[in-house]
Design a protein around this motif. Sequence first.
Motif, PDB file in Angstrom:
ATOM      1  N   LYS A 194      11.165   3.795 -10.414  1.00  0.00           N
ATOM      2  CA  LYS A 194      12.449   3.889  -9.729  1.00  0.00           C
ATOM      3  C   LYS A 194      12.547   2.777  -8.698  1.00  0.00           C
ATOM      4  O   LYS A 194      11.604   2.523  -7.957  1.00  0.00           O
ATOM      5  CB  LYS A 194      12.584   5.247  -9.032  1.00  0.00           C
ATOM      6  CG  LYS A 194      12.572   6.442  -9.970  1.00  0.00           C
ATOM      7  CD  LYS A 194      12.652   7.741  -9.178  1.00  0.00           C
ATOM      8  CE  LYS A 194      12.661   8.946 -10.098  1.00  0.00           C
ATOM      9  NZ  LYS A 194      12.713  10.220  -9.332  1.00  0.00           N
ATOM     10  N   TYR A 386      18.187   4.885  -4.510  1.00  0.00           N
ATOM     11  CA  TYR A 386      17.588   4.193  -5.638  1.00  0.00           C
ATOM     12  C   TYR A 386      18.604   3.211  -6.228  1.00  0.00           C
ATOM     13  O   TYR A 386      19.813   3.328  -6.004  1.00  0.00           O
ATOM     14  CB  TYR A 386      17.165   5.178  -6.722  1.00  0.00           C
ATOM     15  CG  TYR A 386      16.011   6.075  -6.356  1.00  0.00           C
ATOM     16  CD1 TYR A 386      14.748   5.554  -6.077  1.00  0.00           C
ATOM     17  CD2 TYR A 386      16.178   7.457  -6.284  1.00  0.00           C
ATOM     18  CE1 TYR A 386      13.688   6.380  -5.752  1.00  0.00           C
ATOM     19  CE2 TYR A 386      15.115   8.299  -5.966  1.00  0.00           C
ATOM     20  CZ  TYR A 386      13.875   7.751  -5.697  1.00  0.00           C
ATOM     21  OH  TYR A 386      12.831   8.574  -5.377  1.00  0.00           O
ATOM     22  N   GLN A 391      19.779   8.706 -10.018  1.00  0.00           N
ATOM     23  CA  GLN A 391      18.482   9.069  -9.447  1.00  0.00           C
ATOM     24  C   GLN A 391      18.628   9.393  -7.959  1.00  0.00           C
ATOM     25  O   GLN A 391      17.978  10.312  -7.454  1.00  0.00           O
ATOM     26  CB  GLN A 391      17.483   7.938  -9.650  1.00  0.00           C
ATOM     27  CG  GLN A 391      17.079   7.717 -11.110  1.00  0.00           C
ATOM     28  CD  GLN A 391      16.142   6.541 -11.284  1.00  0.00           C
ATOM     29  OE1 GLN A 391      16.095   5.639 -10.436  1.00  0.00           O
ATOM     30  NE2 GLN A 391      15.396   6.524 -12.382  1.00  0.00           N
TER      31      GLN A 391
END
Length: 528
Positions: A194, A386, A391
């Motif tokens: 990520k 992110y 996310q």
Amino acid sequence: MQVPPEHLRPFADAWRGLTIADLAEQRAGEDPEFAALIDDMRALTRREWLADAHALAAAMRARGLRAGDVVAFQVPNWHEAGVLNLACAIAGFVVNPIVPIYRDAEVRQMLRDCGARAIFTCTEFRRFDFAQMALRLRDELPDLDFAFTMRGAGADDYATLLDEGRAMPQERAPVDPNGVKMVLYTSGTTGLPKGVLHSHNTVEHILRTSYEHWGVAVGDAIIMPSPVTHISGYANGLESPLVSGTCVILMEAWDAAHALSLIEEHGVTGTVAATPFLVELADAARDAGTRLPTMRWFACGGAAVPPDLIPSAHEAFSNLNAFRVFGASEVPLVTYGWPQDETLAATTDGQVVTYEVRVVDEAGNDVAPGTEGEILARGASMMLGYADADQTAAAITRDGYFQTGDLGNLAPNGAITITGRKKDLIIRGGENISAVEIEDVLRTHPQVRDASVVAMPHERLGEGVCAYIISAGAPASVEALCRHVQASGLAKQKTPERFEFVEDYPRTASGKIRKDMLRADIREKLES
């Protein structure tokens, strides 16, 4: 992305609104000849650092890079990384530090995800040719226009860029301190890294406030063995000389005896590093018959810290306060440790100072003080989000708390103690390793029907990688499975160090694998 995002707006008053480009000019004006960044090749003064960064920024602009472009770097702890980081702040580029353990598979995904236009790598380091990997990826990725080297040769080498830039005008791009400064990839439970986004303000805040808490003064020397491409090494290695006026001594590779020598040579006062480094430094000091009187503080984390480790380390040094800290790339240093309380320093994971913390149950309800639950945190040093908005939405609650995935309890005195993890991650020597991506690779082997990867105790690194395998027919050899993982392009640190072959896994009523039972199983086997 709107900056600052909604979850950070309540903390805007805590920021100074300065970039490291602003701070570099201030520091150079105060004491231009102060040696601020030292490695095995060079002691870089503040004046030299600023001049080299301006030259590099000008050369990159001349090559066609523009404000907002992402510039990746995958290099060891070299002073050139500090010059590049400052050059990017001057020119308004976004930096993308990549830890050198990663190979084609991980680096490809990171560069593609952030749309990097340039990458700086070393040439060959630890028997791997990073420059050739960068060229391979440049040919594959449409956004990646430049593959530069450091300590190499030719037209696209760092030294050439510096020479070109010295003759060019010095310019600074207008940069919003609230804007994206860095995208740093961290392993996720889904297997795909990520992209954690930080601003100039969030990184500056965590350094300034933690150093104030630890009593770090302008001119103090800090040794940095942690990779400068990891959040702790990046902040404390490349940024602290500019934010807090320190002198940083970079270590290309950890060696306790060499660290001891550097500490004595430079009068080092402290460091932020993984737990094994504290253990090995204390052993080296005992063996050498020195008590390193200049060392005052050691913030350790990234691996389990046995309660007796801190008192044992204190016995090895004259004036050291060692303490456990807790944080993540998304929320750096949720705790600042207990520098002045040996008992709390040894038995808890630190004191909450600038963050707001909740501990919640599975339903998201706050639990009573001292009760285990998931740790949620928010504050002025928290990430912007992110790179993937979905996310971000999944990780941050409606009231702005980041869900760490770590289990622990919060005492009335503000002490956090970590008790476990909800996340399916392995923390090996401070590096997050996703179990899922290793499992995905193992399942592609023709003799593997299923794979479940868990953390196992590791004496030095805290955790190692153990794979439980259900075979498809005759079991594959351990050697064949290791070669299969290595051939996938994953970092070598992700190759399991132990394999257990089983008929099936312990499961919940719904069929979910009980990884807690697998972790307990391997722990019992190692103990016996």
